[in-house]
Design a protein around this motif. Structure first.
Motif, PDB file in Angstrom:
ATOM      1  N   ARG A 118       0.816  -1.213   0.000  1.00 34.86           N
ATOM      2  CA  ARG A 118       0.000   0.000   0.000  1.00 34.86           C
ATOM      3  C   ARG A 118       0.847   1.259   0.000  1.00 34.86           C
ATOM      4  O   ARG A 118       0.372   2.324  -0.394  1.00 34.86           O
ATOM      5  N   ALA A 119       2.095   1.164   0.413  1.00 34.11           N
ATOM      6  CA  ALA A 119       2.956   2.339   0.392  1.00 34.11           C
ATOM      7  C   ALA A 119       3.167   2.847  -1.027  1.00 34.11           C
ATOM      8  O   ALA A 119       3.421   4.027  -1.239  1.00 34.11           O
ATOM      9  N   ASP A 120       3.074   1.955  -2.012  1.00 34.90           N
ATOM     10  CA  ASP A 120       3.219   2.380  -3.401  1.00 34.90           C
ATOM     11  C   ASP A 120       2.146   3.388  -3.782  1.00 34.90           C
ATOM     12  O   ASP A 120       2.360   4.272  -4.613  1.00 34.90           O
ATOM     13  N   HIS A 121       0.987   3.239  -3.191  1.00 36.57           N
ATOM     14  CA  HIS A 121      -0.126   4.154  -3.441  1.00 36.57           C
ATOM     15  C   HIS A 121       0.245   5.571  -3.008  1.00 36.57           C
ATOM     16  O   HIS A 121       0.053   6.531  -3.767  1.00 36.57           O
ATOM     17  N   LEU A 122       0.800   5.730  -1.837  1.00 36.17           N
ATOM     18  CA  LEU A 122       1.192   7.047  -1.355  1.00 36.17           C
ATOM     19  C   LEU A 122       2.409   7.580  -2.105  1.00 36.17           C
ATOM     20  O   LEU A 122       2.527   8.791  -2.320  1.00 36.17           O
ATOM     21  N   SER A 123       3.285   6.693  -2.506  1.00 33.74           N
ATOM     22  CA  SER A 123       4.432   7.125  -3.308  1.00 33.74           C
ATOM     23  C   SER A 123       3.973   7.718  -4.633  1.00 33.74           C
ATOM     24  O   SER A 123       4.574   8.668  -5.148  1.00 33.74           O
ATOM     25  N   LEU A 124       2.901   7.162  -5.178  1.00 35.28           N
ATOM     26  CA  LEU A 124       2.356   7.681  -6.427  1.00 35.28           C
ATOM     27  C   LEU A 124       1.802   9.092  -6.222  1.00 35.28           C
ATOM     28  O   LEU A 124       2.019   9.986  -7.054  1.00 35.28           O
ATOM     29  N   VAL A 125       1.109   9.315  -5.114  1.00 34.77           N
ATOM     30  CA  VAL A 125       0.604  10.652  -4.804  1.00 34.77           C
ATOM     31  C   VAL A 125       1.759  11.643  -4.724  1.00 34.77           C
ATOM     32  O   VAL A 125       1.696  12.753  -5.279  1.00 34.77           O
ATOM     33  N   ALA A 126       2.829  11.256  -4.053  1.00 35.16           N
ATOM     34  CA  ALA A 126       3.986  12.142  -3.928  1.00 35.16           C
ATOM     35  C   ALA A 126       4.633  12.400  -5.291  1.00 35.16           C
ATOM     36  O   ALA A 126       5.092  13.517  -5.572  1.00 35.16           O
ATOM     37  N   ARG A 127       4.667  11.375  -6.145  1.00 34.99           N
ATOM     38  CA  ARG A 127       5.266  11.554  -7.481  1.00 34.99           C
ATOM     39  C   ARG A 127       4.434  12.497  -8.325  1.00 34.99           C
ATOM     40  O   ARG A 127       4.975  13.335  -9.065  1.00 34.99           O
ATOM     41  N   TRP A 128       3.124  12.391  -8.237  1.00 34.28           N
ATOM     42  CA  TRP A 128       2.263  13.319  -8.970  1.00 34.28           C
ATOM     43  C   TRP A 128       2.464  14.753  -8.484  1.00 34.28           C
ATOM     44  O   TRP A 128       2.536  15.684  -9.289  1.00 34.28           O
ATOM     45  N   ALA A 129       2.576  14.931  -7.170  1.00 37.06           N
ATOM     46  CA  ALA A 129       2.792  16.274  -6.638  1.00 37.06           C
ATOM     47  C   ALA A 129       4.116  16.845  -7.133  1.00 37.06           C
ATOM     48  O   ALA A 129       4.215  18.033  -7.472  1.00 37.06           O
ATOM     49  N   ALA A 130       5.140  16.008  -7.193  1.00 32.90           N
ATOM     50  CA  ALA A 130       6.455  16.469  -7.638  1.00 32.90           C
ATOM     51  C   ALA A 130       6.465  16.830  -9.112  1.00 32.90           C
ATOM     52  O   ALA A 130       7.328  17.588  -9.565  1.00 32.90           O
ATOM     53  N   ALA A 131       5.522  16.289  -9.892  1.00 33.97           N
ATOM     54  CA  ALA A 131       5.460  16.576 -11.330  1.00 33.97           C
ATOM     55  C   ALA A 131       4.880  17.944 -11.634  1.00 33.97           C
ATOM     56  O   ALA A 131       5.015  18.444 -12.758  1.00 33.97           O
ATOM     57  N   LEU A 132       4.238  18.578 -10.664  1.00 31.61           N
ATOM     58  CA  LEU A 132       3.595  19.870 -10.883  1.00 31.61           C
ATOM     59  C   LEU A 132       4.609  20.989 -11.052  1.00 31.61           C
ATOM     60  O   LEU A 132       5.701  20.956 -10.476  1.00 31.61           O
ATOM     61  N   ARG A 133       4.211  21.985 -11.810  1.00 33.95           N
ATOM     62  CA  ARG A 133       4.978  23.214 -11.818  1.00 33.95           C
ATOM     63  C   ARG A 133       4.870  23.874 -10.438  1.00 33.95           C
ATOM     64  O   ARG A 133       3.900  23.637  -9.722  1.00 33.95           O
ATOM     65  N   PRO A 134       5.826  24.720 -10.053  1.00 28.76           N
ATOM     66  CA  PRO A 134       5.672  25.450  -8.790  1.00 28.76           C
ATOM     67  C   PRO A 134       4.337  26.205  -8.771  1.00 28.76           C
ATOM     68  O   PRO A 134       3.986  26.884  -9.742  1.00 28.76           O
ATOM     69  N   GLY A 135       3.596  26.048  -7.706  1.00 25.98           N
ATOM     70  CA  GLY A 135       2.270  26.640  -7.615  1.00 25.98           C
ATOM     71  C   GLY A 135       1.180  25.782  -8.217  1.00 25.98           C
ATOM     72  O   GLY A 135      -0.004  26.132  -8.131  1.00 25.98           O
ATOM     73  N   GLY A 136       1.560  24.651  -8.817  1.00 24.41           N
ATOM     74  CA  GLY A 136       0.579  23.763  -9.418  1.00 24.41           C
ATOM     75  C   GLY A 136      -0.258  23.047  -8.375  1.00 24.41           C
ATOM     76  O   GLY A 136       0.085  23.004  -7.191  1.00 24.41           O
ATOM     77  N   VAL A 137      -1.358  22.459  -8.825  1.00 26.60           N
ATOM     78  CA  VAL A 137      -2.361  21.904  -7.918  1.00 26.60           C
ATOM     79  C   VAL A 137      -2.602  20.428  -8.241  1.00 26.60           C
ATOM     80  O   VAL A 137      -2.782  20.050  -9.407  1.00 26.60           O
ATOM     81  N   LEU A 138      -2.609  19.610  -7.207  1.00 26.55           N
ATOM     82  CA  LEU A 138      -3.024  18.213  -7.289  1.00 26.55           C
ATOM     83  C   LEU A 138      -4.329  18.071  -6.524  1.00 26.55           C
ATOM     84  O   LEU A 138      -4.419  18.456  -5.354  1.00 26.55           O
ATOM     85  N   ALA A 139      -5.350  17.517  -7.171  1.00 21.79           N
ATOM     86  CA  ALA A 139      -6.651  17.334  -6.529  1.00 21.79           C
ATOM     87  C   ALA A 139      -7.155  15.937  -6.847  1.00 21.79           C
ATOM     88  O   ALA A 139      -7.133  15.511  -8.004  1.00 21.79           O
ATOM     89  N   PHE A 140      -7.604  15.229  -5.821  1.00 24.96           N
ATOM     90  CA  PHE A 140      -8.162  13.904  -6.054  1.00 24.96           C
ATOM     91  C   PHE A 140      -9.243  13.608  -5.034  1.00 24.96           C
ATOM     92  O   PHE A 140      -9.307  14.215  -3.961  1.00 24.96           O
TER      93      PHE A 140
END
Length: 268
Positions: A118-140
């Motif tokens: 299940r940790a892979d699930h949270l790692s994916l969330v962190a990877r998506w956040a890191a892909a954002l431009r500065p000031g970008g938004v992740l919403a789920f």
């Protein structure tokens, strides 16, 4: 976005009810730059992509899903002016798109299949956040009702003597983390974050409406393993009877409590 086939028609049978949480999620997102790059990860039949187009009419919008059937519907009946990509959100890297926003509607729960870490699930969330431009938004948003009768009765039936050999193990199971874990993960990914929960008392109409609801999601991978039509009908009859008892029809319809977990994070 699991490997077994999705049925867009069945999924969209309750399109308004399934899309309502997304409208509320998008309403809580902060403003984006003009003509933003927006990714819809796990876009399914494009109903979520259409909501994003309503919010950002000038967006460079891309829907990503690993179901060709879902994408075919998205291109025609969802948001035909968006771009679409056949890919698995677990392995596809959104960083190359330099997104201003990543939105995921009811997808993350499928990205920790039964038996996976299940940790892979949270790692994916962190990877998506890191892909954002500065000031970008992740919403789920994800379902938070895995302790509800709709799921516990299904698990119990799968593990019964009649169905254990065919369904006890191996069929995909969805799952989520506690809302506090999402909050800590997003804060640790150098984001500000707003995480909350809502339970909708959804009123469903028609015969066996909860059974029809879960046919589009949680029951889908189970039914894919029942290749004998007689077995499938027997299983549906048994599960339907359990659901009718757990969710009795009332004068105005069948009340189906539907708990959701929401998160909106902005990269610092």
């Amino acid at each position: 976005m699991p490997a077994t086939a999705w049925d867009p028609v069945q999924y969209l049978r309750f399109a308004d009810e399934r899309t309502r949480p997304l409208h509320e999620l998008v309403a809580r997102m902060p403003a984006l730059p003009a003509a933003p790059v927006v990714l819809d990860l796990g876009c399914g039949p494009g109903n979520s992509t259409a909501v994003l187009r309503e919010r950002w009419p000038d967006a460079h919008l891309t829907g990503v899903d690993n179901s060709a059937d879902m994408l075919a519907t998205a291109r025609t009946d969802g948001e035909p002016h968006a771009a679409y990509l056949l890919a698995d959100a677990r392995t596809w890297d959104p960083a190359g798109a330099a997104p201003d926003a990543i939105v995921s509607n009811a997808t993350l729960q499928w990205l920790n299949p039964d038996g996976a870490d299940r940790a892979d699930h949270l790692s994916l969330v962190a990877r998506w956040a890191a892909a954002l431009r500065p000031g970008g938004v992740l919403a789920f948003q994800v379902p938070g009702n895995f302790d509800a009768p709709s799921h516990t009765l299904l698990a119990g039936l799968r593990g019964s003597a009649r169905w254990r050999d065919a369904l006890g193990e191996g069929a995909e199971r969805a799952g989520v983390h506690d809302s506090a874990e999402y909050l800590q993960t997003l804060l640790g990914a150098d984001c500000t974050a707003d995480v909350w929960e809502t339970t909708y008392l959804t009123l469903l109409a028609g015969p066996d409406p909860v059974l029809q609801w879960v046919k589009g999601t949680a029951l889908r991978p189970v039914l894919s393993r029942l290749t004998d039509p007689a077995d499938r009908e027997e299983f549906l009859a048994a599960y339907g009877a359990l659901l009718r008892e757990a969710y009795p029809a009332g004068e105005h319809g069948t009340v189906f409590p539907f708990r959701r977990i929401f998160a909106v994070a902005q990269r610092r």
